[in-house]
Structures are given as structure tokens and as C-alpha cells.
Design an enzyme around this catalytic site. Sequence first.
Site, PDB file in Angstrom:
ATOM      1  N   SER A   1       0.851  -1.158  -0.012  1.00 25.09           N
ATOM      2  CA  SER A   1       0.119   0.014  -0.071  1.00 25.09           C
ATOM      3  C   SER A   1       0.882   1.224   0.058  1.00 25.09           C
ATOM      4  CB  SER A   1      -0.835  -0.048   1.057  1.00 25.09           C
ATOM      5  OG  SER A   1      -1.626   1.157   1.393  1.00 25.09           O
TER       6      SER A   1
ATOM      7  N   TYR B   1      -2.491  -0.198  10.134  1.00 28.04           N
ATOM      8  CA  TYR B   1      -2.471  -0.689   8.900  1.00 28.04           C
ATOM      9  C   TYR B   1      -1.359  -0.308   8.108  1.00 28.04           C
ATOM     10  CZ  TYR B   1      -3.780  -1.287   3.847  1.00 28.04           C
ATOM     11  OH  TYR B   1      -3.976  -1.521   2.611  1.00 28.04           O
TER      12      TYR B   1
END
Length: 255
Positions: A146, A159
Amino acid sequence: MTSAIPPTEAAEFAGRTALVTGAARGVGKETVALLHARGAHVVAVDIRPELDALAAEFPDTVTLSGDITLEETATRAVRSAVETFGGLDILVNNAGRTLNKPVTETTAQDWDGVMAVNARGAFFFAREAFRAMEERGGGAIVSTGSYTATVGLPEGAAYSASKGALAQLTKVLALEGGRLGIRANLVAAGVIETDFLDGFRSDSRSYLASFADVHPLGRVAQPREIAEVLCFLASPRSGFVTGAVVAADGGFTAA
């Protein structure tokens, strides 16, 4: 349905075996579809019930239901690839979990749950795949990362940290695997139009749509677009690429 594959790519994975985690839907399912269409044998791993539908759509794909945060799931999956197809050439570490909470509201359980999937589970699969690929004489490990591994995301402490860990794991795998013919790369994806957030936000659809304007392309990614980059990095066409964090984020991190 998967669209037609260009002739130059139609059989680029012929005779190769791939293992895909988080395979039942979204980017994982699109990756399975592309690998299958381009000639690969596929072992698909997921804990979701949609895995049954995947097996029906691709009858010659081996499906394995299991929790990727457990070592034995990784061991079982790699063993299945070796015993069924004779070896393992490609690992796509795609399974992931997200969490949107302010730092002060993030509990130990929240943190551990995200890390268990995005970092620990990915490590287990990479380790077992690495061993099998070494015996095979080489291979490719590709992970779905990501943009949050390199830029901060408010309410994304767990995250972002987990994706940062995955990026660094990728670099270590590349360094240790280079002389063994094992490549390792990561796709730093932007926001993708999937149901990934549904289990974490009641307003997941509107939240997802809000990200369109922050990408220079003016939209979020489609799962197929990320799957294409994963497959490129798994293919011989990227034979001199290893240890890379490849941005597929619609220009989000270009500024």
C-alpha cells in the site's frame, strides 16, 4: 469475466505453479483469473466462503480454506502446491486486513489483528515459499502492499505500520534470494474499488468514493489493474526487477 489476453502473454506462466492468498475476491480473484488464463497451475488460499465459487469458476485450481495467520496454513498450502503440481514458482501475498481508528482508540487486539494478517501471515507464506523455491532453483514472490507504507494515513496506524513491515520484508527476501534466483517485489497500491472496507466501516462505499479526487488520475483503482501489476512482477518480463516497491497508486505519491 477476464478479457482477452494479448498473444504475447497468453502462455507466459505455462508449466508454472502459483500460490495466491486472499484469493476469493477482489484483487486476489482477479490475480487467480489472470494466472489461470496465462497457463499457470494455481493454489488459491482464503478463509472466506467465496472460495467455493472460485473453485467452481476455475475447476482445475486447487482451493485451500485456512487462516493465513497460522504457520500450519502456509505449510499446508506450499505442500499442496509441491505435491499436486511438482513445485512452487510464484507466491502472491495478497491477503490483507485494514483498520480505521485513531491512535488513541486502537487497542492491542486491533493492532495484533492487523499485524497478524498483513505482516506475520505474509512472512509465514514467504518463508515456506522461499524454501520450496530454493529447491526449485528460483521463483518470484510478489506482495500486495500500500501507498501507506511510505506516507501516513490518519486513523491508519496499525495498517500503515503493517504495510511498512511488508515492504521491508520484501527487501530482505530480495537480498537473501538474489543468488538463489528468487525475486521479491511489492506493489504499493492506491485505493482499490473492492469491498475490503465493508467489515470495518458502515459508510465504506462513500468513504471509498471520497478517495477518488485525491488521486491525480481522479479515480480509485479497479482490482484488475492491480492484478496486472502483480502478474507482471511475477512474470519473466520483470526478470531483472527485485527488491522494488512499485507504485500503482494513480499518482497519489507522485507529489
